[in-house]
Design a protein around this motif. Structure first.
Motif, PDB file in Angstrom:
ATOM      1  N   ILE A 198      21.573  40.887  17.897  1.00 24.27           N
ATOM      2  CA  ILE A 198      22.849  40.384  17.392  1.00 24.27           C
ATOM      3  C   ILE A 198      22.670  38.964  16.862  1.00 24.27           C
ATOM      4  O   ILE A 198      22.118  38.099  17.545  1.00 24.27           O
ATOM      5  N   ALA A 199      23.107  38.730  15.645  1.00 20.21           N
ATOM      6  CA  ALA A 199      23.046  37.426  14.971  1.00 20.21           C
ATOM      7  C   ALA A 199      21.612  36.967  14.713  1.00 20.21           C
ATOM      8  O   ALA A 199      21.388  35.828  14.320  1.00 20.21           O
ATOM      9  N   ALA A 200      20.634  37.853  14.913  1.00 18.81           N
ATOM     10  CA  ALA A 200      19.245  37.487  14.661  1.00 18.81           C
ATOM     11  C   ALA A 200      18.952  37.512  13.161  1.00 18.81           C
ATOM     12  O   ALA A 200      19.577  38.255  12.403  1.00 18.81           O
ATOM     13  N   GLU A 201      17.990  36.674  12.756  1.00 19.29           N
ATOM     14  CA  GLU A 201      17.640  36.581  11.344  1.00 19.29           C
ATOM     15  C   GLU A 201      16.237  37.134  11.103  1.00 19.29           C
ATOM     16  O   GLU A 201      15.631  37.731  11.978  1.00 19.29           O
ATOM     17  N   ASN A 202      15.744  36.914   9.892  1.00 21.87           N
ATOM     18  CA  ASN A 202      14.416  37.379   9.488  1.00 21.87           C
ATOM     19  C   ASN A 202      14.310  38.893   9.472  1.00 21.87           C
ATOM     20  O   ASN A 202      13.288  39.472   9.844  1.00 21.87           O
ATOM     21  N   SER A 203      15.392  39.579   9.034  1.00 17.46           N
ATOM     22  CA  SER A 203      15.323  41.030   8.949  1.00 17.46           C
ATOM     23  C   SER A 203      14.292  41.481   7.921  1.00 17.46           C
ATOM     24  O   SER A 203      13.708  42.560   8.054  1.00 17.46           O
ATOM     25  N   GLY A 204      14.034  40.657   6.893  1.00 20.44           N
ATOM     26  CA  GLY A 204      13.005  40.997   5.924  1.00 20.44           C
ATOM     27  C   GLY A 204      11.629  41.065   6.564  1.00 20.44           C
ATOM     28  O   GLY A 204      10.813  41.938   6.242  1.00 20.44           O
ATOM     29  N   LYS A 205      11.372  40.155   7.485  1.00 23.42           N
ATOM     30  CA  LYS A 205      10.094  40.161   8.213  1.00 23.42           C
ATOM     31  C   LYS A 205       9.972  41.411   9.072  1.00 23.42           C
ATOM     32  O   LYS A 205       8.901  42.044   9.125  1.00 23.42           O
ATOM     33  N   LEU A 206      11.061  41.809   9.719  1.00 22.86           N
ATOM     34  CA  LEU A 206      11.038  43.009  10.555  1.00 22.86           C
ATOM     35  C   LEU A 206      10.862  44.262   9.703  1.00 22.86           C
ATOM     36  O   LEU A 206      10.134  45.187  10.084  1.00 22.86           O
ATOM     37  N   VAL A 207      11.518  44.303   8.548  1.00 23.78           N
ATOM     38  CA  VAL A 207      11.349  45.437   7.628  1.00 23.78           C
ATOM     39  C   VAL A 207       9.884  45.570   7.229  1.00 23.78           C
ATOM     40  O   VAL A 207       9.342  46.686   7.176  1.00 23.78           O
ATOM     41  N   THR A 208       9.242  44.457   6.951  1.00 22.36           N
ATOM     42  CA  THR A 208       7.826  44.486   6.566  1.00 22.36           C
ATOM     43  C   THR A 208       6.963  45.050   7.678  1.00 22.36           C
ATOM     44  O   THR A 208       6.036  45.838   7.430  1.00 22.36           O
ATOM     45  N   ILE A 209       7.261  44.672   8.922  1.00 23.32           N
ATOM     46  CA  ILE A 209       6.509  45.202  10.059  1.00 23.32           C
ATOM     47  C   ILE A 209       6.678  46.716  10.153  1.00 23.32           C
ATOM     48  O   ILE A 209       5.704  47.463  10.314  1.00 23.32           O
ATOM     49  N   VAL A 210       7.913  47.178  10.044  1.00 18.39           N
ATOM     50  CA  VAL A 210       8.195  48.626  10.134  1.00 18.39           C
ATOM     51  C   VAL A 210       7.485  49.373   9.008  1.00 18.39           C
ATOM     52  O   VAL A 210       6.832  50.396   9.239  1.00 18.39           O
ATOM     53  N   ARG A 211       7.606  48.859   7.778  1.00 21.45           N
ATOM     54  CA  ARG A 211       6.993  49.532   6.627  1.00 21.45           C
ATOM     55  C   ARG A 211       5.479  49.570   6.756  1.00 21.45           C
ATOM     56  O   ARG A 211       4.844  50.620   6.548  1.00 21.45           O
ATOM     57  N   ASN A 212       4.879  48.436   7.085  1.00 16.51           N
ATOM     58  CA  ASN A 212       3.416  48.372   7.177  1.00 16.51           C
ATOM     59  C   ASN A 212       2.871  49.297   8.260  1.00 16.51           C
ATOM     60  O   ASN A 212       1.844  49.959   8.059  1.00 16.51           O
ATOM     61  N   PHE A 213       3.549  49.336   9.414  1.00 18.91           N
ATOM     62  CA  PHE A 213       3.036  50.186  10.492  1.00 18.91           C
ATOM     63  C   PHE A 213       3.180  51.657  10.123  1.00 18.91           C
ATOM     64  O   PHE A 213       2.296  52.469  10.421  1.00 18.91           O
ATOM     65  N   ALA A 214       4.288  51.998   9.457  1.00 17.23           N
ATOM     66  CA  ALA A 214       4.465  53.384   9.019  1.00 17.23           C
ATOM     67  C   ALA A 214       3.398  53.769   7.998  1.00 17.23           C
ATOM     68  O   ALA A 214       2.861  54.882   8.028  1.00 17.23           O
ATOM     69  N   GLN A 215       3.073  52.845   7.079  1.00  8.96           N
ATOM     70  CA  GLN A 215       2.009  53.112   6.114  1.00  8.96           C
ATOM     71  C   GLN A 215       0.675  53.320   6.822  1.00  8.96           C
ATOM     72  O   GLN A 215      -0.105  54.200   6.444  1.00  8.96           O
ATOM     73  N   GLY A 216       0.433  52.520   7.857  1.00 10.66           N
ATOM     74  CA  GLY A 216      -0.812  52.663   8.610  1.00 10.66           C
ATOM     75  C   GLY A 216      -0.914  54.020   9.282  1.00 10.66           C
ATOM     76  O   GLY A 216      -1.984  54.649   9.290  1.00 10.66           O
ATOM     77  N   ILE A 217       0.192  54.495   9.844  1.00 10.62           N
ATOM     78  CA  ILE A 217       0.203  55.811  10.480  1.00 10.62           C
ATOM     79  C   ILE A 217      -0.062  56.907   9.446  1.00 10.62           C
ATOM     80  O   ILE A 217      -0.849  57.834   9.681  1.00 10.62           O
ATOM     81  N   ALA A 218       0.591  56.788   8.297  1.00 12.06           N
ATOM     82  CA  ALA A 218       0.431  57.802   7.245  1.00 12.06           C
ATOM     83  C   ALA A 218      -1.021  57.897   6.792  1.00 12.06           C
ATOM     84  O   ALA A 218      -1.548  58.999   6.588  1.00 12.06           O
ATOM     85  N   ARG A 219      -1.653  56.749   6.618  1.00  7.29           N
ATOM     86  CA  ARG A 219      -3.054  56.753   6.171  1.00  7.29           C
ATOM     87  C   ARG A 219      -3.985  57.258   7.267  1.00  7.29           C
ATOM     88  O   ARG A 219      -4.900  58.046   7.003  1.00  7.29           O
ATOM     89  N   ALA A 220      -3.760  56.797   8.489  1.00  5.18           N
ATOM     90  CA  ALA A 220      -4.651  57.172   9.585  1.00  5.18           C
ATOM     91  C   ALA A 220      -4.586  58.668   9.874  1.00  5.18           C
ATOM     92  O   ALA A 220      -5.604  59.297  10.183  1.00  5.18           O
TER      93      ALA A 220
END
Length: 299
Positions: free
Chosen positions: A146-168
């Motif tokens: 709640i009221a936390a910022e840097n959602s763009g940074k969190l989105v990047t973490i989610v996207r990158n980890f999902a990409q890693g799973i897809a490749r692996a």
């Protein structure tokens, strides 16, 4: 591996409902819910969490009352009004300078100028992100505090980890449920996407925001297609969107009719295409065929 990011420009267009059905049609597929400010894909796909991780966002100032000499310098320097006096027990004084974590922007000016180094910049727990399994494939998702910022940074973490799973695991496709708007989180969700599917609605605001997100995708040279959800509620604006798409190279590749069974499927907690094969579910199946064909032609 191909990455398809589903975006909307504005909230309330039915984007997540479309994504859940596309996941059912595309399975096995890796999923990423990048709408971290209001994640709800898990309500339909029912992921089983296998791993939970803490997300640390911006650094926040913390004052050590034992080292503070009460010079008030930090209070005068803080342009955000985040530092002031507040009662605190256990330090032998009636009041001490404290930092309001909701007002602090983490600029670090107070810590830089503190004469006794009583102020430290410390990372705050801003939410959690998860690696889960669904019946449709692995899913990475998150919940911003709640009221936390840097959602763009969190989105990047989610996207990158999902990409890693897809490749692996050698998955052929990554399907991303993107956040609404055109800001930093959306840019992060579109990064490295092979195709952007814009889900819009036949309203003036829906068309306006669709045009904005299409311009953003064009800026990053990402091919796009448009899906008009509940198109039959306003055929005139639906035709206007279709015409605009033809003129700008953003083709309408799907039209989903209004269907009350969509709500029933949501209440049941299942994708619409698993709930019924008729009505809007049939439209989504045709949309999926178009997405696959368009991605194959343009990627």
């Amino acid at each position: 591996m191909k990455t398809i990011t589903v975006v909307s420009g504005k909230g309330g267009t039915g984007k997540t409902s479309v994504v859940s059905s596309l996941a059912a049609l595309a399975k096995p597929v890796v999923l990423a819910d990048c709408d971290v400010d209001a994640a709800d894909l898990h309500l339909v796909l029912k992921p089983e969490v296998k791993r939970e991780n803490t997300f640390y966002g911006a650094k926040i100032a913390h004052i050590d009352p034992d080292a503070c000499i009460d010079c008030d310098l930090c209070e005068g320097l803080c342009r955000y009004g985040a530092i002031g006096y507040g009662a605190e027990q256990g330090h032998g004084i009636a009041s001490v300078l404290r930092v309001d974590p909701f007002a602090c922007e983490g600029c670090g000016v107070c810590a830089w100028f503190c004469p006794t180094q009583a102020i430290k910049m410390e990372e705050e727990n801003a939410g959690h992100w998860f690696v889960s399994e669904t019946e449709y494939g692995p899913m990475v998702h998150a919940k911003l505090g709640i009221a936390a910022e840097n959602s763009g940074k969190l989105v990047t973490i989610v996207r990158n980890f999902a990409q890693g799973i897809a490749r692996a695991r050698e998955y052929a496709m990554l399907l991303i449920d993107g956040p609404p708007g055109i800001g930093c989180p959306v840019i992060a969700a579109l990064t490295q996407a092979d195709y952007a599917l814009i889900v819009t609605e036949p309203t003036l605001s829906g068309q306006h925001d669709m045009e904005r997100i299409a311009a953003l995708a064009k800026h990053f040279s990402i091919p796009t297609g448009i899906c008009i959800n509940k198109w039959d509620l306003n055929p005139e604006i639906s035709d206007s969107i279709t015409k605009w798409g033809q003129e700008t190279g953003n083709p309408v590749i799907g039209r989903i009719r209004f269907d009350e069974r969509t709500t029933y499927a949501q209440v049941a907690g299942v994708p619409l295409v698993d709930f019924t094969t008729e009505g809007a579910a049939e439209d989504i199946r045709q949309l999926w065929d178009a997405v696959r064909g368009f991605v194959a032609e343009t990627v």
